[in-house]
Design an enzyme around this catalytic site. Structure first.
Site, PDB file in Angstrom:
ATOM      1  N   ASN A   8     -21.044  -8.622  21.564  1.00  0.00           N
ATOM      2  CA  ASN A   8     -19.594  -8.524  21.381  1.00  0.00           C
ATOM      3  C   ASN A   8     -19.344  -7.618  20.180  1.00  0.00           C
ATOM      4  O   ASN A   8     -19.499  -8.043  19.035  1.00  0.00           O
ATOM      5  CB  ASN A   8     -19.022  -9.934  21.142  1.00  0.00           C
ATOM      6  CG  ASN A   8     -17.529  -9.896  20.842  1.00  0.00           C
ATOM      7  OD1 ASN A   8     -16.892  -8.858  20.972  1.00  0.00           O
ATOM      8  ND2 ASN A   8     -16.981 -11.030  20.427  1.00  0.00           N
ATOM      9  N   TRP A   9     -18.988  -6.376  20.460  1.00  0.00           N
ATOM     10  CA  TRP A   9     -18.809  -5.407  19.366  1.00  0.00           C
ATOM     11  C   TRP A   9     -17.432  -5.503  18.719  1.00  0.00           C
ATOM     12  O   TRP A   9     -17.122  -4.745  17.789  1.00  0.00           O
ATOM     13  CB  TRP A   9     -19.064  -3.980  19.880  1.00  0.00           C
ATOM     14  CG  TRP A   9     -20.511  -3.733  20.221  1.00  0.00           C
ATOM     15  CD1 TRP A   9     -21.579  -4.557  19.933  1.00  0.00           C
ATOM     16  CD2 TRP A   9     -21.051  -2.593  20.895  1.00  0.00           C
ATOM     17  NE1 TRP A   9     -22.734  -3.992  20.393  1.00  0.00           N
ATOM     18  CE2 TRP A   9     -22.456  -2.787  20.987  1.00  0.00           C
ATOM     19  CE3 TRP A   9     -20.499  -1.427  21.425  1.00  0.00           C
ATOM     20  CZ2 TRP A   9     -23.300  -1.854  21.593  1.00  0.00           C
ATOM     21  CZ3 TRP A   9     -21.333  -0.499  22.026  1.00  0.00           C
ATOM     22  CH2 TRP A   9     -22.719  -0.706  22.104  1.00  0.00           C
ATOM     23  N   LYS A  10     -16.589  -6.377  19.218  1.00  0.00           N
ATOM     24  CA  LYS A  10     -15.262  -6.601  18.630  1.00  0.00           C
ATOM     25  C   LYS A  10     -14.562  -5.252  18.386  1.00  0.00           C
ATOM     26  O   LYS A  10     -14.668  -4.357  19.212  1.00  0.00           O
ATOM     27  CB  LYS A  10     -15.396  -7.436  17.347  1.00  0.00           C
ATOM     28  CG  LYS A  10     -16.213  -8.710  17.592  1.00  0.00           C
ATOM     29  CD  LYS A  10     -16.154  -9.700  16.472  1.00  0.00           C
ATOM     30  CE  LYS A  10     -17.014 -10.917  16.854  1.00  0.00           C
ATOM     31  NZ  LYS A  10     -16.916 -12.008  15.928  1.00  0.00           N
ATOM     32  N   HIS A  98     -11.712 -15.550  23.451  1.00  0.00           N
ATOM     33  CA  HIS A  98     -12.439 -15.548  22.175  1.00  0.00           C
ATOM     34  C   HIS A  98     -11.559 -16.174  21.090  1.00  0.00           C
ATOM     35  O   HIS A  98     -10.342 -15.975  21.077  1.00  0.00           O
ATOM     36  CB  HIS A  98     -12.838 -14.117  21.788  1.00  0.00           C
ATOM     37  CG  HIS A  98     -13.818 -14.110  20.654  1.00  0.00           C
ATOM     38  ND1 HIS A  98     -13.424 -14.273  19.348  1.00  0.00           N
ATOM     39  CD2 HIS A  98     -15.176 -14.018  20.645  1.00  0.00           C
ATOM     40  CE1 HIS A  98     -14.507 -14.265  18.577  1.00  0.00           C
ATOM     41  NE2 HIS A  98     -15.582 -14.112  19.343  1.00  0.00           N
ATOM     42  N   GLU A 100     -11.013 -15.409  18.155  1.00  0.00           N
ATOM     43  CA  GLU A 100     -10.211 -14.466  17.371  1.00  0.00           C
ATOM     44  C   GLU A 100      -8.908 -14.135  18.085  1.00  0.00           C
ATOM     45  O   GLU A 100      -7.879 -13.886  17.454  1.00  0.00           O
ATOM     46  CB  GLU A 100     -11.045 -13.207  17.069  1.00  0.00           C
ATOM     47  CG  GLU A 100     -12.090 -13.508  15.993  1.00  0.00           C
ATOM     48  CD  GLU A 100     -13.375 -12.714  16.105  1.00  0.00           C
ATOM     49  OE1 GLU A 100     -13.405 -11.701  16.827  1.00  0.00           O
ATOM     50  OE2 GLU A 100     -14.371 -13.120  15.465  1.00  0.00           O
ATOM     51  N   GLU A 170     -18.837 -21.404  21.031  1.00  0.00           N
ATOM     52  CA  GLU A 170     -18.840 -20.762  19.717  1.00  0.00           C
ATOM     53  C   GLU A 170     -18.083 -21.638  18.718  1.00  0.00           C
ATOM     54  O   GLU A 170     -16.842 -21.635  18.719  1.00  0.00           O
ATOM     55  CB  GLU A 170     -18.161 -19.395  19.792  1.00  0.00           C
ATOM     56  CG  GLU A 170     -18.828 -18.421  20.732  1.00  0.00           C
ATOM     57  CD  GLU A 170     -18.505 -16.983  20.371  1.00  0.00           C
ATOM     58  OE1 GLU A 170     -19.433 -16.243  20.036  1.00  0.00           O
ATOM     59  OE2 GLU A 170     -17.323 -16.593  20.397  1.00  0.00           O
ATOM     60  N   GLY A 176     -19.466 -15.180  12.292  1.00  0.00           N
ATOM     61  CA  GLY A 176     -19.434 -14.164  11.235  1.00  0.00           C
ATOM     62  C   GLY A 176     -19.820 -14.663   9.860  1.00  0.00           C
ATOM     63  O   GLY A 176     -19.642 -13.953   8.868  1.00  0.00           O
ATOM     64  N   SER A 217     -23.101 -16.437  14.596  1.00  0.00           N
ATOM     65  CA  SER A 217     -24.146 -16.090  13.631  1.00  0.00           C
ATOM     66  C   SER A 217     -25.557 -16.144  14.206  1.00  0.00           C
ATOM     67  O   SER A 217     -26.504 -16.554  13.529  1.00  0.00           O
ATOM     68  CB  SER A 217     -24.024 -16.963  12.376  1.00  0.00           C
ATOM     69  OG  SER A 217     -22.803 -16.675  11.720  1.00  0.00           O
ATOM     70  N   GLY A 238     -22.244 -11.222  17.816  1.00  0.00           N
ATOM     71  CA  GLY A 238     -21.309 -10.283  17.193  1.00  0.00           C
ATOM     72  C   GLY A 238     -22.047  -9.364  16.238  1.00  0.00           C
ATOM     73  O   GLY A 238     -22.675  -8.380  16.643  1.00  0.00           O
ATOM     74  N   GLY A 239     -22.008  -9.683  14.949  1.00  0.00           N
ATOM     75  CA  GLY A 239     -22.554  -8.827  13.894  1.00  0.00           C
ATOM     76  C   GLY A 239     -23.942  -8.283  14.182  1.00  0.00           C
ATOM     77  O   GLY A 239     -24.207  -7.088  14.002  1.00  0.00           O
TER      78      GLY A 239
HETATM   79  P1  PGA Z   1     -21.113 -13.378  15.127  1.00  0.00           P
HETATM   80  O1  PGA Z   1     -19.931 -13.326  16.234  1.00  0.00           O
HETATM   81  O2  PGA Z   1     -22.415 -13.269  15.878  1.00  0.00           O
HETATM   82  O3  PGA Z   1     -20.856 -12.204  14.237  1.00  0.00           O
HETATM   83  O4  PGA Z   1     -20.990 -14.694  14.432  1.00  0.00           O
HETATM   84  C1  PGA Z   1     -20.067 -13.985  17.451  1.00  0.00           C
HETATM   85  C2  PGA Z   1     -18.773 -13.872  18.237  1.00  0.00           C
HETATM   86  O5  PGA Z   1     -17.688 -13.922  17.644  1.00  0.00           O
HETATM   87  O6  PGA Z   1     -18.805 -13.735  19.475  1.00  0.00           O
END
Ligand code: PGA
Length: 258
Positions: A8-10, A98, A100, A170, A176, A217, A238-239
């Protein structure tokens, strides 16, 4: 056992950065993934970079996904993205709900359900995100929140043909942060999600076409600990998915597992 690694590159990369990261990842992992029937990898760039990333992954074993979708195919919906367009661009997967989006854009369970339904109508596999906030967990509501979100998001839906429905658990409060929950903590929730799916869908569909993955994470250091647990069928990352080397290491970890 089939496992998913979904990047997930957001909104972290521009178009050229997305294109070059996608080609780096394809170079590093595509042949190994192609040789395996146990690992599915999917890149989810931001919408404006989907075309470039589609070029990089076309004809390879690496899949493509969107990060969101609208529930109508077409019409006066300014700023929205149609599932028809996602499909046309080559997306076989799409994230919905998601945290966010739930947090910053007021996305509700009902909106998530409509979006997941639109994806299933168009042959796109939904990746439905669920998870509790820290406040909800501290109030002892982890399980109730997650089960409620799964029930609401998938109410009345089922995979069409051999589509997959992926539920990503999640915990919102670890996304994050660099500090994932313990695999056995996630496993408890995964088992509950599975039980909930079994109450909603025929057992053979849950068995073959529903997958529960963990996000929050995840990196190459902790991934094995999650994937070694049978109810954890992959990761939404994500990250750690923003570096080709790191993503390739994660693919290696997943491929090395029995
Ligand atoms: P993260 O993000 O791996 O940076 O914690 C995961 C996500 O939000 O899908």
């Amino acid at each position: 056992m089939k496992r998913y690694l979904i990047a997930n590159w957001k909104m972290q990369l521009n178009e050229s950065e997305s294109a070059s990261l996608a080609s780096d990842i394809v170079k590093r992992i595509a042949p190994q993934v192609a040789d395996s029937d146990r690992l599915v990898t999917v890149l989810c760039p931001s919408h404006l970079s989907i075309g470039e990333v589609a070029d990089a992954v076309r004809g390879t074993s690496v899949g493509l996904g969107g990060q969101d979708v609208f529930w109508e195919d077409k019409g006066a919906f300014t700023g929205e993205i149609s599932p028809v367009t996602l499909k046309e661009l080559g997306c076989n997967y799409c994230i919905v709900g998601h945290s966010e989006r739930r947090q910053h854009l007021g996305e509700t369970d009902e909106m998530v359900r409509r979006k997941a339904g639109a994806l299933l109508r168009h042959g796109i596999n939904p990746i439905v995100c669920v998870g509790e906030t820290k406040e909800e967990r501290d109030a002892g509501r982890r399980d109730a929140v997650v089960i409620g979100q799964v029930r609401a998001a998938l109410d009345g839906l089922r995979p069409v043909g051999n589509q997959a429905i992926i539920v990503a658990y999640e915990p919102v409060w670890v996304i994050g942060t660099g500090q994932a929950v313990e695999p056995n903590d996630a496993a408890e929730v995964h088992s509950l999600i599975r039980e909930t799916l079994l109450e909603m869908l025929p057992a053979d569909i849950v068995e073959r076409q529903c997958f529960v993955i963990y996000g929050g994470s995840v990196d190459s250091g902790n991934l094995a600990g999650f994937l070694e647990v049978p109810v954890i069928e992959g990761a939404l990352i994500g990250g750690a998915s923003l570096k080709a080397d790191e993503f390739a290491r994660m693919a290696e970890v997943a491929l090395d597992l029995k």
